[in-house]
Design a protein around this motif. Structure first.
Motif, PDB file in Angstrom:
ATOM      1  N   ASP A 191       0.836  -1.206   0.000  1.00  0.00           N
ATOM      2  CA  ASP A 191       0.000   0.000   0.000  1.00  0.00           C
ATOM      3  C   ASP A 191       0.874   1.260   0.000  1.00  0.00           C
ATOM      4  O   ASP A 191       0.530   2.269  -0.618  1.00  0.00           O
ATOM      5  CB  ASP A 191      -0.920  -0.007   1.219  1.00  0.00           C
ATOM      6  CG  ASP A 191      -1.894   1.174   1.220  1.00  0.00           C
ATOM      7  OD1 ASP A 191      -2.678   1.287   0.256  1.00  0.00           O
ATOM      8  OD2 ASP A 191      -1.862   1.968   2.169  1.00  0.00           O
ATOM      9  N   LYS A 212      -5.038   2.862  -5.209  1.00  0.00           N
ATOM     10  CA  LYS A 212      -5.143   2.336  -3.847  1.00  0.00           C
ATOM     11  C   LYS A 212      -6.449   1.570  -3.623  1.00  0.00           C
ATOM     12  O   LYS A 212      -6.456   0.527  -2.955  1.00  0.00           O
ATOM     13  CB  LYS A 212      -5.004   3.459  -2.822  1.00  0.00           C
ATOM     14  CG  LYS A 212      -3.550   3.919  -2.627  1.00  0.00           C
ATOM     15  CD  LYS A 212      -3.427   4.893  -1.478  1.00  0.00           C
ATOM     16  CE  LYS A 212      -1.972   5.330  -1.262  1.00  0.00           C
ATOM     17  NZ  LYS A 212      -1.129   4.233  -0.773  1.00  0.00           N
ATOM     18  N   ARG A 230      -6.668  -2.300  -2.431  1.00  0.00           N
ATOM     19  CA  ARG A 230      -7.422  -2.677  -1.223  1.00  0.00           C
ATOM     20  C   ARG A 230      -8.465  -3.731  -1.537  1.00  0.00           C
ATOM     21  O   ARG A 230      -8.707  -4.652  -0.722  1.00  0.00           O
ATOM     22  CB  ARG A 230      -8.100  -1.429  -0.620  1.00  0.00           C
ATOM     23  CG  ARG A 230      -7.128  -0.465   0.043  1.00  0.00           C
ATOM     24  CD  ARG A 230      -7.859   0.568   0.901  1.00  0.00           C
ATOM     25  NE  ARG A 230      -6.953   1.671   1.268  1.00  0.00           N
ATOM     26  CZ  ARG A 230      -6.947   2.857   0.669  1.00  0.00           C
ATOM     27  NH1 ARG A 230      -7.788   3.099  -0.325  1.00  0.00           N
ATOM     28  NH2 ARG A 230      -6.100   3.798   1.065  1.00  0.00           N
ATOM     29  N   GLU A 270      -6.764  -7.001  -1.671  1.00  0.00           N
ATOM     30  CA  GLU A 270      -6.423  -7.455  -0.321  1.00  0.00           C
ATOM     31  C   GLU A 270      -7.630  -8.013   0.416  1.00  0.00           C
ATOM     32  O   GLU A 270      -7.567  -9.041   1.100  1.00  0.00           O
ATOM     33  CB  GLU A 270      -5.802  -6.287   0.463  1.00  0.00           C
ATOM     34  CG  GLU A 270      -5.049  -6.691   1.715  1.00  0.00           C
ATOM     35  CD  GLU A 270      -5.954  -6.751   2.945  1.00  0.00           C
ATOM     36  OE1 GLU A 270      -5.586  -7.411   3.923  1.00  0.00           O
ATOM     37  OE2 GLU A 270      -7.036  -6.131   2.897  1.00  0.00           O
ATOM     38  N   GLU A 271      -8.772  -7.364   0.255  1.00  0.00           N
ATOM     39  CA  GLU A 271     -10.002  -7.806   0.919  1.00  0.00           C
ATOM     40  C   GLU A 271     -10.441  -9.175   0.428  1.00  0.00           C
ATOM     41  O   GLU A 271     -10.875 -10.033   1.209  1.00  0.00           O
ATOM     42  CB  GLU A 271     -11.117  -6.769   0.710  1.00  0.00           C
ATOM     43  CG  GLU A 271     -10.893  -5.480   1.491  1.00  0.00           C
ATOM     44  CD  GLU A 271     -11.869  -4.387   1.075  1.00  0.00           C
ATOM     45  OE1 GLU A 271     -12.721  -4.651   0.196  1.00  0.00           O
ATOM     46  OE2 GLU A 271     -11.753  -3.271   1.602  1.00  0.00           O
TER      47      GLU A 271
END
Length: 237
Positions: free
Chosen positions: A220, A228, A232, A235-236
């Motif tokens: 990040d 970004k 994210r 990543e989630e």
């Protein structure tokens, strides 16, 4: 066994080998490529200007074979691996510089006007770094030279470049990736909005590997603001 003989008769041997057209005969192709392997290893080790042009002719044949039908591609991969292994296990103290010379020669094809040749060269580099990822970090400009090709207009070049990055992040240890993650993310993220040719999916996979190896916070930190939200979301998931 007697490379002095091979090099002394190089013109005749090259003319003979280059005149062979294997067509669909895999046994002939395999024999041809194995002969090329021995010659190329000898040429790289002696590193003489008089043989450099012929060395590139051999390498050109291997790169073209990497872009041909499946069986020829497999043979070319095997020969390229054997060349790399021979140079790495050289009894000479400069084995690494011999191997680096091979990388540098392949990189020379990255500036070719032919997308077909460029993508073949990237495929060759991907194979070489898969067998020795740590060594590729020592080759000057190798990684930047491939990352910049992600801006190329040719689909096969972008596809090959993303494949190279995937091999790179999969093969390198986390500590080595930490010094490269900013350049890698900057290179691949523009492709995250391209759904054609599975480019977005390939980018997601690379980002997933980076997050697992380096941690989300580290990734990040080097992600440009406009991407970004995308990182994210990866990543989630």
């Amino acid at each position: 066994e007697h490379h002095e003989y091979s090099l002394a008769q190089l013109d005749e041997i090259m003319m003979l080998l280059h005149g062979i057209k294997p067509d669909s005969n895999n046994a002939v192709l395999e024999g041809q490529l194995v002969c090329y392997k021995y010659l190329l290893v000898h040429m790289i080790k002696v590193n003489e200007e008089s043989t450099s042009k012929k060395a590139f002719l051999i390498l050109n044949e291997l790169i073209l074979a990497l872009k041909s039908k499946k069986e020829s591609r497999r043979l070319a991969y095997d020969v390229l691996l054997a060349i790399s292994t021979s140079l790495r296990s050289s009894e000479l103290n400069n084995g690494d510089s011999d191997l680096q010379r091979l990388f540098t020669m392949v990189m020379g094809y990255l500036s070719s006007p032919s997308p077909h040749i460029v993508s073949g060269a990237i495929a060759a580099l991907s194979l070489l770094i898969y067998t020795d990822a740590d060594f590729c970090v020592e080759v000057p400009n190798l990684i930047p030279s491939v990352l910049v090709l992600l801006q190329n207009k040719a689909i096969e070049v972008i596809k090959a470049s993303l494949g190279f990055v995937k091999v790179l992040v999969t093969s390198l240890q986390s500590e080595k990736l930490l010094g490269l993650q900013a350049d890698i993310m900057t290179g691949i993220l523009p492709m995250s909005s391209v759904t054609k040719h599975h480019f977005k999916g390939k980018v997601i996979l690379i980002v997933e590997i980076l997050i697992r190896k380096c941690g989300f916070d580290a990734i990040d930190l080097v992600t440009p603001e406009k991407y970004k939200e995308f990182v994210r979301s990866v990543e989630e998931v």
